[in-house]
Write a protein that holds these residues in place. Structure first.
Motif, PDB file in Angstrom:
ATOM      1  N   PHE A 239     -22.252  24.142 -22.002  1.00 37.61           N
ATOM      2  CA  PHE A 239     -21.280  23.599 -21.050  1.00 37.61           C
ATOM      3  C   PHE A 239     -21.989  22.988 -19.841  1.00 37.61           C
ATOM      4  O   PHE A 239     -21.568  21.966 -19.313  1.00 37.61           O
ATOM      5  CB  PHE A 239     -20.325  24.718 -20.615  1.00 37.61           C
ATOM      6  N   VAL A 240     -23.059  23.639 -19.389  1.00 30.86           N
ATOM      7  CA  VAL A 240     -23.862  23.090 -18.294  1.00 30.86           C
ATOM      8  C   VAL A 240     -25.263  22.817 -18.817  1.00 30.86           C
ATOM      9  O   VAL A 240     -25.771  23.536 -19.671  1.00 30.86           O
ATOM     10  CB  VAL A 240     -23.918  24.046 -17.089  1.00 30.86           C
ATOM     11  N   SER A 241     -25.881  21.750 -18.317  1.00 30.48           N
ATOM     12  CA  SER A 241     -27.244  21.369 -18.687  1.00 30.48           C
ATOM     13  C   SER A 241     -28.081  21.299 -17.417  1.00 30.48           C
ATOM     14  O   SER A 241     -28.197  20.225 -16.795  1.00 30.48           O
ATOM     15  CB  SER A 241     -27.247  20.032 -19.426  1.00 30.48           C
ATOM     16  N   PRO A 242     -28.668  22.415 -16.988  1.00 29.29           N
ATOM     17  CA  PRO A 242     -29.415  22.430 -15.726  1.00 29.29           C
ATOM     18  C   PRO A 242     -30.649  21.529 -15.783  1.00 29.29           C
ATOM     19  O   PRO A 242     -31.286  21.369 -16.829  1.00 29.29           O
ATOM     20  CB  PRO A 242     -29.819  23.903 -15.582  1.00 29.29           C
ATOM     21  N   GLU A 243     -30.973  20.957 -14.630  1.00 34.14           N
ATOM     22  CA  GLU A 243     -32.160  20.129 -14.479  1.00 34.14           C
ATOM     23  C   GLU A 243     -32.571  20.181 -13.009  1.00 34.14           C
ATOM     24  O   GLU A 243     -31.766  20.513 -12.143  1.00 34.14           O
ATOM     25  CB  GLU A 243     -31.883  18.697 -14.911  1.00 34.14           C
ATOM     26  N   PRO A 244     -33.830  19.868 -12.701  1.00 31.81           N
ATOM     27  CA  PRO A 244     -34.257  19.879 -11.297  1.00 31.81           C
ATOM     28  C   PRO A 244     -33.516  18.815 -10.480  1.00 31.81           C
ATOM     29  O   PRO A 244     -33.422  17.656 -10.872  1.00 31.81           O
ATOM     30  CB  PRO A 244     -35.753  19.573 -11.383  1.00 31.81           C
ATOM     31  N   VAL A 245     -32.972  19.234  -9.338  1.00 33.70           N
ATOM     32  CA  VAL A 245     -32.161  18.351  -8.491  1.00 33.70           C
ATOM     33  C   VAL A 245     -32.532  18.615  -7.034  1.00 33.70           C
ATOM     34  O   VAL A 245     -32.756  19.763  -6.636  1.00 33.70           O
ATOM     35  CB  VAL A 245     -30.656  18.602  -8.717  1.00 33.70           C
ATOM     36  N   GLN A 246     -32.576  17.536  -6.227  1.00 34.50           N
ATOM     37  CA  GLN A 246     -32.728  17.679  -4.782  1.00 34.50           C
ATOM     38  C   GLN A 246     -31.359  17.957  -4.181  1.00 34.50           C
ATOM     39  O   GLN A 246     -30.446  17.131  -4.275  1.00 34.50           O
ATOM     40  CB  GLN A 246     -33.348  16.422  -4.177  1.00 34.50           C
ATOM     41  N   LEU A 247     -31.206  19.112  -3.587  1.00 32.86           N
ATOM     42  CA  LEU A 247     -29.896  19.546  -3.117  1.00 32.86           C
ATOM     43  C   LEU A 247     -29.370  18.649  -1.996  1.00 32.86           C
ATOM     44  O   LEU A 247     -28.166  18.373  -1.923  1.00 32.86           O
ATOM     45  CB  LEU A 247     -29.983  20.996  -2.644  1.00 32.86           C
ATOM     46  N   ALA A 248     -30.244  18.168  -1.136  1.00 32.71           N
ATOM     47  CA  ALA A 248     -29.798  17.297  -0.046  1.00 32.71           C
ATOM     48  C   ALA A 248     -29.211  16.000  -0.597  1.00 32.71           C
ATOM     49  O   ALA A 248     -28.162  15.515  -0.149  1.00 32.71           O
ATOM     50  CB  ALA A 248     -30.974  16.999   0.885  1.00 32.71           C
TER      51      ALA A 248
ATOM     52  N   ALA B  58     -33.404  22.412  -6.552  1.00 36.09           N
ATOM     53  CA  ALA B  58     -32.584  23.413  -7.229  1.00 36.09           C
ATOM     54  C   ALA B  58     -32.450  23.010  -8.691  1.00 36.09           C
ATOM     55  O   ALA B  58     -32.535  21.828  -9.038  1.00 36.09           O
ATOM     56  CB  ALA B  58     -31.214  23.533  -6.573  1.00 36.09           C
ATOM     57  N   ARG B  59     -32.220  23.997  -9.532  1.00 33.86           N
ATOM     58  CA  ARG B  59     -32.034  23.725 -10.958  1.00 33.86           C
ATOM     59  C   ARG B  59     -30.565  23.975 -11.299  1.00 33.86           C
ATOM     60  O   ARG B  59     -30.100  25.114 -11.346  1.00 33.86           O
ATOM     61  CB  ARG B  59     -32.941  24.618 -11.794  1.00 33.86           C
ATOM     62  N   LEU B  60     -29.843  22.870 -11.527  1.00 35.61           N
ATOM     63  CA  LEU B  60     -28.424  22.953 -11.828  1.00 35.61           C
ATOM     64  C   LEU B  60     -28.000  21.694 -12.571  1.00 35.61           C
ATOM     65  O   LEU B  60     -28.786  20.761 -12.760  1.00 35.61           O
ATOM     66  CB  LEU B  60     -27.616  23.160 -10.551  1.00 35.61           C
TER      67      LEU B  60
ATOM     68  N   ILE C 228     -17.127  26.169 -13.844  1.00 37.14           N
ATOM     69  CA  ILE C 228     -18.415  25.517 -13.580  1.00 37.14           C
ATOM     70  C   ILE C 228     -19.346  26.459 -12.836  1.00 37.14           C
ATOM     71  O   ILE C 228     -20.542  26.549 -13.126  1.00 37.14           O
ATOM     72  CB  ILE C 228     -18.197  24.214 -12.802  1.00 37.14           C
ATOM     73  N   ALA C 229     -18.805  27.209 -11.862  1.00 43.68           N
ATOM     74  CA  ALA C 229     -19.633  28.169 -11.129  1.00 43.68           C
ATOM     75  C   ALA C 229     -20.158  29.257 -12.056  1.00 43.68           C
ATOM     76  O   ALA C 229     -21.339  29.614 -12.025  1.00 43.68           O
ATOM     77  CB  ALA C 229     -18.825  28.785  -9.991  1.00 43.68           C
ATOM     78  N   GLU C 230     -19.294  29.802 -12.908  1.00 40.35           N
ATOM     79  CA  GLU C 230     -19.724  30.850 -13.830  1.00 40.35           C
ATOM     80  C   GLU C 230     -20.684  30.311 -14.873  1.00 40.35           C
ATOM     81  O   GLU C 230     -21.545  31.043 -15.369  1.00 40.35           O
ATOM     82  CB  GLU C 230     -18.503  31.480 -14.490  1.00 40.35           C
ATOM     83  N   GLY C 231     -20.544  29.030 -15.226  1.00 39.09           N
ATOM     84  CA  GLY C 231     -21.499  28.421 -16.145  1.00 39.09           C
ATOM     85  C   GLY C 231     -22.897  28.369 -15.562  1.00 39.09           C
ATOM     86  O   GLY C 231     -23.895  28.354 -16.299  1.00 39.09           O
ATOM     87  N   HIS C 232     -23.008  28.349 -14.225  1.00 39.22           N
ATOM     88  CA  HIS C 232     -24.303  28.387 -13.531  1.00 39.22           C
ATOM     89  C   HIS C 232     -24.680  29.829 -13.157  1.00 39.22           C
ATOM     90  O   HIS C 232     -25.564  30.028 -12.315  1.00 39.22           O
ATOM     91  CB  HIS C 232     -24.254  27.528 -12.260  1.00 39.22           C
TER      92      HIS C 232
ATOM     93  N   ASN D  83     -30.424  30.777  -7.514  1.00 36.92           N
ATOM     94  CA  ASN D  83     -31.588  29.908  -7.719  1.00 36.92           C
ATOM     95  C   ASN D  83     -32.812  30.603  -7.130  1.00 36.92           C
ATOM     96  O   ASN D  83     -32.711  31.665  -6.530  1.00 36.92           O
ATOM     97  CB  ASN D  83     -31.362  28.539  -7.077  1.00 36.92           C
ATOM     98  N   ALA D  84     -34.019  29.988  -7.262  1.00 37.62           N
ATOM     99  CA  ALA D  84     -35.243  30.667  -6.813  1.00 37.62           C
ATOM    100  C   ALA D  84     -36.231  29.680  -6.210  1.00 37.62           C
ATOM    101  O   ALA D  84     -37.385  29.628  -6.578  1.00 37.62           O
ATOM    102  CB  ALA D  84     -35.890  31.424  -7.965  1.00 37.62           C
ATOM    103  N   GLU D  85     -35.803  28.867  -5.309  1.00 37.35           N
ATOM    104  CA  GLU D  85     -36.710  27.907  -4.667  1.00 37.35           C
ATOM    105  C   GLU D  85     -36.768  28.186  -3.168  1.00 37.35           C
ATOM    106  O   GLU D  85     -35.845  28.735  -2.571  1.00 37.35           O
ATOM    107  CB  GLU D  85     -36.207  26.466  -4.893  1.00 37.35           C
ATOM    108  N   LYS D  86     -37.863  27.789  -2.531  1.00 37.83           N
ATOM    109  CA  LYS D  86     -37.939  27.894  -1.068  1.00 37.83           C
ATOM    110  C   LYS D  86     -36.953  26.924  -0.431  1.00 37.83           C
ATOM    111  O   LYS D  86     -36.616  25.901  -0.999  1.00 37.83           O
ATOM    112  CB  LYS D  86     -39.344  27.587  -0.583  1.00 37.83           C
ATOM    113  N   THR D  87     -36.510  27.213   0.765  1.00 38.64           N
ATOM    114  CA  THR D  87     -35.449  26.408   1.361  1.00 38.64           C
ATOM    115  C   THR D  87     -35.755  26.065   2.816  1.00 38.64           C
ATOM    116  O   THR D  87     -36.336  26.844   3.552  1.00 38.64           O
ATOM    117  CB  THR D  87     -34.099  27.151   1.298  1.00 38.64           C
TER     118      THR D  87
END
Length: 463
Positions: free
Chosen positions: A302-311, A339-341, A425-429, A451-455
């Motif tokens: 249902f979700v296909s996570p990928e690296p994304v710039q949150l800003a 983030a990976r989403l 969608i939230a539960e899929g992540h 998630n697990a990235e520095k912020t």
């Protein structure tokens, strides 16, 4: 187990028979060795000199020996033209036909060239060893023979074999009975599980299996009960979903049919009817698309996570949301991190939240969109300045086909699936969507994702 017990009994018999053969061989070698030693070192007790006559040698040696129960010690002396004369110990031999009474057997042993051998007769097998005495040329004048009858020793091994078979049979029967009883007790809960599964129907999912103990069977029963709980909830949700979907789809169908039945020949009326019908069909199409989307939420892809710039994602959502209505849109705090989403699903959820905010606010009211991060968690949020959500509606509005009852002045035309899609969608992540009041009035919806990235965060500008 039967094969194993039989193999043990057969192996034991084989070992006993081998021991019998080894003991007989040692006994024959011992007796033959003792006579050979006596022949070389012995003295005639009457003369005190070495033996010169085979008869005297054999007689004195036999008088000093005591044979085993199945053993015969015989002296054979050649006689011209006749069978060899025999010198024997005067005692009983527990066999059908002793060697001393079998002239043909004695003759065969005396004529044999070898020192040992086995003589197979109808009256019973004989193992023998021979020591020739006073040899002149190629023909011995006398011989000492030790013969052993192995039938009784072998019969003892066979008796042990039969006893082991009998004991093994009794043990097998006892083990079978005990195993049957124990297996019945062990498998009883399994049969209960099977019976409960066979009695389950879509109309009755209330049966549960009593859990006793803390073994694997109890764990199986507990797992089965948990599965039944999930099935019962799933069937209840399915029935409710079907009922609600049928109700939501039935309404536009009824409206379409009613307008078509009442449509007259007036062009303006026909145009208005077509507009209304098209609007209802569009609404039905949106409901069907939302239902299909919620059905896909159960799939692992249902979700296909990928690296994304949150800003960048937050800014894109803000740009798209501004077209939804004339409101005072503000880009609030923005988390500057990777983030990976799934960017498409998250954008869909955020736009849905923005659309929900537009429906519950009026022109000129403020709607803020932003993101923030902390530790392993990232949050994207939409905050409006509308009437807010009453506490009794806080959980209901995220269910399918459910709408809040206390956001006064709302102009909603949806089927009540938007916030359910956001939650899916939230539960899929592996996250959640939560709601709290906006400071100064209104409602804030937060899409929370692990998630697990520095912020780092930076402030945005309003518009």
């Amino acid at each position: 187990m039967a094969v194993a017990l039989t193999a043990v009994a057969a192996t034991t018999r084989s070992i006993l028979l081998r021991d019998v053969e080894h003991r007989i061989t040692r006994l024959l070698a011992q007796e033959a060795g003792e006579f050979a030693h006596f022949e070389e070192q012995g003295f005639d007790p009457e003369t005190g000199r070495r033996f010169t006559e085979p008869d005297r040698l054999l007689r004195v040696f036999l008088e000093r020996q005591y044979a085993d129960a199945d053993e015969e010690l015989i002296g054979l002396v050649r006689r011209a033209g006749r069978d060899p004369a025999k010198l024997v110990q005067p005692r009983d031999i527990p066999t059908g036909r002793p060697l001393r009474d079998d002239a043909a057997a004695r003759r065969a042993i005396f004529a044999s060239k070898g020192p040992t051998g086995t003589l197979r007769r109808a009256a019973g097998e004989i193992r023998w060893a021979k020591v020739d005495v006073a040899r002149h040329g190629d023909s011995p004048e006398a011989a000492f023979v030790v013969a052993f009858h192995p039938e009784r020793e072998r019969a003892k091994a066979d008796e042990v074999f039969r006893i082991l078979l009998a004991i093994s049979g009794v043990a097998l029967l006892m083990t079978t009975g005990i195993g049957w009883a124990v297996a019945g007790r062990i498998l009883k809960p399994v049969r209960v599980v099977r019976t409960a599964a066979a009695q389950l129907t879509e109309q009755d999912l209330t049966r549960r299996i009593p859990v006793q103990g803390r073994d694997d069977i109890a764990a199986l029963a507990d797992t089965f009960n948990g599965m039944l709980d999930r099935l019962e909830r799933a069937f209840a949700a399915q029935r409710e979903f079907v009922d609600d979907a049928g109700h939501e789809l039935r309404t536009p169908i009824t409206i379409v049919r009613g307008h078509l039945e009442l449509m007259g020949d007036d062009p303006a009326e026909r145009e208005e009817t077509v507009r209304l019908v098209t609007d209802e069909l569009d609404r039905m199409s949106r409901i069907v698309e939302d239902l299909l989307l919620l059905a896909k939420a159960e799939r692992p892809d249902f979700v296909s996570p990928e690296p994304v710039q949150l800003a960048e994602l937050t800014a894109d959502v803000f740009v798209k949301a501004r077209t939804l209505g004339e409101r005072r849109w503000e880009l609030d705090g923005v988390a500057d991190r990777a983030a990976r989403l799934d960017p498409q699903r998250v954008t869909q959820a955020m736009v849905q939240l923005a659309q929900n905010a537009v429906q519950h606010t009026t022109q000129g009211q403020t709607i803020r969109i932003g993101s923030r991060a902390g530790g392993r968690r990232i949050e994207l949020y939409v905050a409006d300045s509308g009437p807010g959500v009453q506490p009794q509606d806080a959980e209901v509005i995220f269910e399918r086909f459910r709408r809040g009852t206390a956001r006064r002045g709302a102009r909603t035309s949806g089927a009540g699936l938007g916030l359910a899609i956001v939650r899916a969608i939230a539960e899929g992540h592996r996250g959640r969507v939560r709601l709290h009041d906006t400071e100064g009035g209104g409602a804030t919806f937060v899409l929370e994702i692990e998630n697990a990235e520095k912020t780092t965060e930076r402030n945005g500008a309003g518009s």
